[in-house]
Design a protein around this motif. Structure first.
Motif, mmCIF file in Angstrom:
data_model
loop_
_atom_site.group_PDB
_atom_site.id
_atom_site.type_symbol
_atom_site.label_atom_id
_atom_site.label_comp_id
_atom_site.label_asym_id
_atom_site.label_seq_id
_atom_site.Cartn_x
_atom_site.Cartn_y
_atom_site.Cartn_z
ATOM 1 N N VAL A 1 0.834 -1.209 0.000
ATOM 2 C CA VAL A 1 0.000 0.000 0.000
ATOM 3 C C VAL A 1 0.867 1.257 0.000
ATOM 4 N N ILE A 2 1.891 1.292 0.858
ATOM 5 C CA ILE A 2 2.770 2.457 0.924
ATOM 6 C C ILE A 2 3.503 2.672 -0.404
ATOM 7 N N SER A 3 3.966 1.581 -1.005
ATOM 8 C CA SER A 3 4.660 1.691 -2.299
ATOM 9 C C SER A 3 3.706 2.190 -3.381
ATOM 10 N N THR A 4 2.461 1.722 -3.330
ATOM 11 C CA THR A 4 1.455 2.184 -4.283
ATOM 12 C C THR A 4 1.184 3.675 -4.115
ATOM 13 N N PRO B 1 0.072 2.125 -13.219
ATOM 14 C CA PRO B 1 -0.757 0.915 -13.113
ATOM 15 C C PRO B 1 0.026 -0.362 -13.352
ATOM 16 N N MET B 2 1.028 -0.304 -14.242
ATOM 17 C CA MET B 2 1.839 -1.485 -14.497
ATOM 18 C C MET B 2 2.647 -1.847 -13.254
ATOM 19 N N LEU B 3 3.258 -0.844 -12.633
ATOM 20 C CA LEU B 3 4.068 -1.096 -11.448
ATOM 21 C C LEU B 3 3.213 -1.641 -10.300
ATOM 22 N N THR B 4 2.079 -0.996 -10.032
ATOM 23 C CA THR B 4 1.243 -1.422 -8.905
ATOM 24 C C THR B 4 0.655 -2.810 -9.122
ATOM 25 N N SER B 5 0.271 -3.125 -10.355
ATOM 26 C CA SER B 5 -0.291 -4.450 -10.616
ATOM 27 C C SER B 5 0.748 -5.543 -10.485
ATOM 28 N N GLU B 6 2.030 -5.195 -10.639
ATOM 29 C CA GLU B 6 3.103 -6.180 -10.558
ATOM 30 C C GLU B 6 3.630 -6.383 -9.139
ATOM 31 N N ILE B 7 3.419 -5.402 -8.256
ATOM 32 C CA ILE B 7 3.924 -5.552 -6.889
ATOM 33 C C ILE B 7 2.835 -5.980 -5.908
ATOM 34 N N CYS B 8 1.573 -5.833 -6.279
ATOM 35 C CA CYS B 8 0.478 -6.129 -5.350
ATOM 36 C C CYS B 8 -0.092 -7.522 -5.577
ATOM 37 N N GLN B 9 -0.467 -8.185 -4.507
ATOM 38 C CA GLN B 9 -1.072 -9.503 -4.621
ATOM 39 C C GLN B 9 -2.490 -9.388 -5.154
ATOM 40 N N GLY C 1 -6.840 -4.887 -7.739
ATOM 41 C CA GLY C 1 -7.775 -3.961 -8.363
ATOM 42 C C GLY C 1 -7.851 -2.633 -7.637
ATOM 43 N N SER C 2 -7.971 -2.682 -6.313
ATOM 44 C CA SER C 2 -8.071 -1.457 -5.520
ATOM 45 C C SER C 2 -6.814 -0.616 -5.640
ATOM 46 N N MET C 3 -5.650 -1.255 -5.574
ATOM 47 C CA MET C 3 -4.394 -0.517 -5.641
ATOM 48 C C MET C 3 -4.173 0.095 -7.025
ATOM 49 N N THR C 4 -4.507 -0.645 -8.077
ATOM 50 C CA THR C 4 -4.345 -0.116 -9.434
ATOM 51 C C THR C 4 -5.266 1.072 -9.666
ATOM 52 N N ALA C 5 -6.482 1.010 -9.106
ATOM 53 C CA ALA C 5 -7.429 2.126 -9.246
ATOM 54 C C ALA C 5 -6.981 3.356 -8.479
ATOM 55 N N GLY C 6 -6.018 3.193 -7.558
ATOM 56 C CA GLY C 6 -5.518 4.336 -6.799
ATOM 57 C C GLY C 6 -4.939 5.424 -7.685
ATOM 58 N N MET C 7 -4.477 5.053 -8.858
ATOM 59 C CA MET C 7 -3.943 6.019 -9.814
ATOM 60 C C MET C 7 -4.961 7.117 -10.116
ATOM 61 N N LEU D 1 8.838 16.721 -3.723
ATOM 62 C CA LEU D 1 8.487 15.696 -2.738
ATOM 63 C C LEU D 1 8.150 14.376 -3.419
ATOM 64 N N GLY D 2 7.486 14.438 -4.572
ATOM 65 C CA GLY D 2 7.136 13.224 -5.304
ATOM 66 C C GLY D 2 8.352 12.415 -5.718
ATOM 67 N N VAL D 3 9.423 13.104 -6.100
ATOM 68 C CA VAL D 3 10.660 12.406 -6.477
ATOM 69 C C VAL D 3 11.278 11.735 -5.254
ATOM 70 N N VAL D 4 11.256 12.419 -4.122
ATOM 71 C CA VAL D 4 11.841 11.878 -2.887
ATOM 72 C C VAL D 4 11.089 10.621 -2.437
ATOM 73 N N LEU D 5 9.772 10.620 -2.550
ATOM 74 C CA LEU D 5 8.956 9.490 -2.095
ATOM 75 C C LEU D 5 9.276 8.196 -2.844
ATOM 76 N N LEU D 6 9.759 8.315 -4.068
ATOM 77 C CA LEU D 6 10.028 7.124 -4.874
ATOM 78 C C LEU D 6 11.196 6.300 -4.348
ATOM 79 N N SER D 7 11.901 6.822 -3.353
ATOM 80 C CA SER D 7 13.043 6.085 -2.792
ATOM 81 C C SER D 7 12.600 4.812 -2.077
ATOM 82 N N ILE D 8 11.340 4.719 -1.656
ATOM 83 C CA ILE D 8 10.871 3.533 -0.930
ATOM 84 C C ILE D 8 10.457 2.396 -1.869
ATOM 85 N N ILE D 9 10.384 2.691 -3.165
ATOM 86 C CA ILE D 9 9.940 1.679 -4.125
ATOM 87 C C ILE D 9 11.133 0.842 -4.601
#
Length: 499
Positions: free
Chosen positions: A29-32, A144-152, A157-163, A196-204
């Motif tokens: 969820v946090i990565s998404t 959507p490609m990234l989230t669908s590949e990391i989420c179970q 579906g919920s995580m991909t729709a977060g976009m 800030l958006g660039v900094v947040l990507l460090s957790i992915i």
């Protein structure tokens, strides 16, 4: 005594597994959220023309001169052109440098765009910055490609729709900042948000599918272990790795055969299947895989129909549209309420995709959107009710669209393609979506001048009806299914239509 000790050990193991499962969900969820933050910054700058259009065309403009009519049209549509040009290149680079590198570059384009706007008041520079922000619109391919590949599968579906939820939240931020802050201050705030958006990507971390496609199985297992919060040699990771291997080894030569017919054919050995796959180019793979061809057609039609339902017009031109449709209400307040409605029901739509499924959601929401468009069009055309009815109809249209057309096509596209062609096929769908966005935004103003605002919504109503009917006959349910099973659904529906 021994029985009690065994029970205690068993309970401890179960608790550890449950805690690991919950922590894995939390990491996903946090990565998404970190990935979807890019969509929020895109929503901010894509909606920015709505609150600055009148400033830029007035004599008291903050720019070095007022924008011409052609420049104003470009101001609203250049972002789509930027996305059109960057999406094919991004689709290619996704399998070369990986999902994480691509999303970092897309986020940096937002920083560059706001930096250009902050540094210059030249009309040409501002238009170039809007185009640059559109280059970052390739995030709608990456996220959507990234989230669908990391989420179970249970939360995919919920995580991909977060976009789309974050995109709508970006709209809300843009409307609020535009109403509360003066021009320069808003630009600086938006620039800070982009950084800030660039900094947040460090957790992915990079996705397992990318590593597997590169032949780096050990790295893929480590990626799964991170996103599932489990040991590399745990049962959970091994099951995920086996599922990914199955997705990479479909029997594409037998797409047209039924399961009974496939049993009669001699099976290829694993090494023979691998050699056969390696000999296939991308286009030969598509040519041999009937399920892939069927999937791309359904996805393109669904995306086109959903976009031409028309809410994107209402979002981009919210303030001038509300000013014309509801003259006795503040257009800024109406626009903020529209964004709030979109965000709230975006969360509901994301939740419902995994509860009731993709197919019922798009069918029934499109029917409801059609009714809203008819009411709204007739009200704008005939003025048969007070102005507040117009506002209510717009909000109801936004709700019904967000639940279906604004959510389902993006979730559907992210989960239906095999790993060998996923980047290319998803790129094609997203590229087509940006083209449709540009077309509908470009023709909206001339179309309103030609036939009027009310009749335009009659056209949107017709598209909503088409979306529902098409989904009934051609859209398979993909909720909670792995990609190899989803591909089989396209063939089953075709065989059913033959008989």
């Amino acid at each position: 005594m021994w029985i009690g000790m065994v029970k205690d050990c068993t309970n401890s193991i179960i608790q550890v597994n449950v805690c690991g499962f919950k922590m894995g969900i939390f990491i996903q969820v946090i990565s998404t959220i970190a990935a979807c933050y890019l969509c929020m910054t895109i929503g901010v700058i894509f909606t920015w023309p709505s609150c600055t259009l009148k400033i830029f065309e007035s004599g008291n403009t903050t720019l070095h001169r007022p924008m011409t009519e052609t420049e104003l049209a470009l101001f609203g549509s250049l972002s789509s052109i930027g996305a059109l040009t960057s999406t094919p290149f991004t689709g290619y680079m996704l399998d070369i440098v990986g999902r994480k590198s691509c999303i970092i570059v897309a986020s940096l384009t937002q920083v560059i765009a706001w930096a250009m706007i902050a540094a210059s008041s030249q009309v040409e520079v501002v238009l170039t910055a809007v185009f640059m922000s559109g280059v970052g619109g390739s995030g709608f391919l990456i996220v959507p490609m990234l989230t669908s590949e990391i989420c179970q599968e249970s939360i995919r579906g919920s995580m991909t729709a977060g976009m789309m939820i974050f995109y709508a939240f970006g709209m809300l931020v843009s409307y609020v900042l535009g109403g509360l802050l003066e021009y320069k201050m808003m630009v600086y705030v938006c620039l800070s948000m982009s950084v800030l958006g660039v900094v947040l990507l460090s957790i992915i971390r990079e996705t397992p599918l990318y590593y597997m496609k590169k032949g780096m199985e050990e790295e893929a297992a480590k990626s799964f272990a991170y996103y599932r919060h489990a040991a590399v040699d745990s049962k959970v990771v091994l099951e995920e790795m086996n599922a990914l291997r199955r997705a990479f080894n479909p029997i594409i030569e037998e797409d047209e055969l039924s399961p009974e017919e496939q049993k009669l054919k001699p099976e290829l050995k694993d090494t023979e299947q691998k050699e056969e796959k390696e000999r296939l180019s991308l286009f030969n793979f598509i040519k041999k895989s009937q399920s892939t061809r069927k999937a791309i057609v359904v996805s393109l039609v669904l995306m086109t129909a959903s976009l031409f339902q028309g809410l994107v017009v209402v979002q981009v031109y919210a303030e001038p549209l509300f000013e014309e449709a509801v003259p006795n209400m503040s257009p800024t307040v109406c626009s903020v309420l529209l964004a709030i409605v979109t965000v709230v029901f975006g969360f509901l739509g994301a939740y419902l995709t995994d509860i009731i499924g993709r197919r019922p959601l798009i069918i029934y929401s499109s029917i409801a959107a059609m009714v809203c468009c008819v009411i709204l069009g007739s009200q704008l055309h005939l003025s048969w009710a007070p102005h507040w009815v117009t506002a209510v109809a717009i909000y109801m249209f936004a709700i019904t669209y967000t639940l279906g057309g604004g959510t389902v096509p993006y979730v559907f596209t992210a989960e239906i393609f095999l790993p060998e062609v996923k980047s290319f096929m998803t790129m094609m769908v997203v590229e087509w979506a940006w083209f449709c966005n540009f077309v509908i935004l470009f023709i909206f103003t001339p179309l309103v001048s030609a036939i009027g605002l009310g009749p335009v919504f009659y056209l949107f109503a017709g598209v909503c009806l088409f979306t529902s009917i098409y989904s009934i006959f051609y859209l398979p349910e993909t909720n909670g299914l792995p990609v190899d099973v989803i591909q089989g659904l396209f063939l089953k529906r075709q065989r059913a239509q033959k008989y």
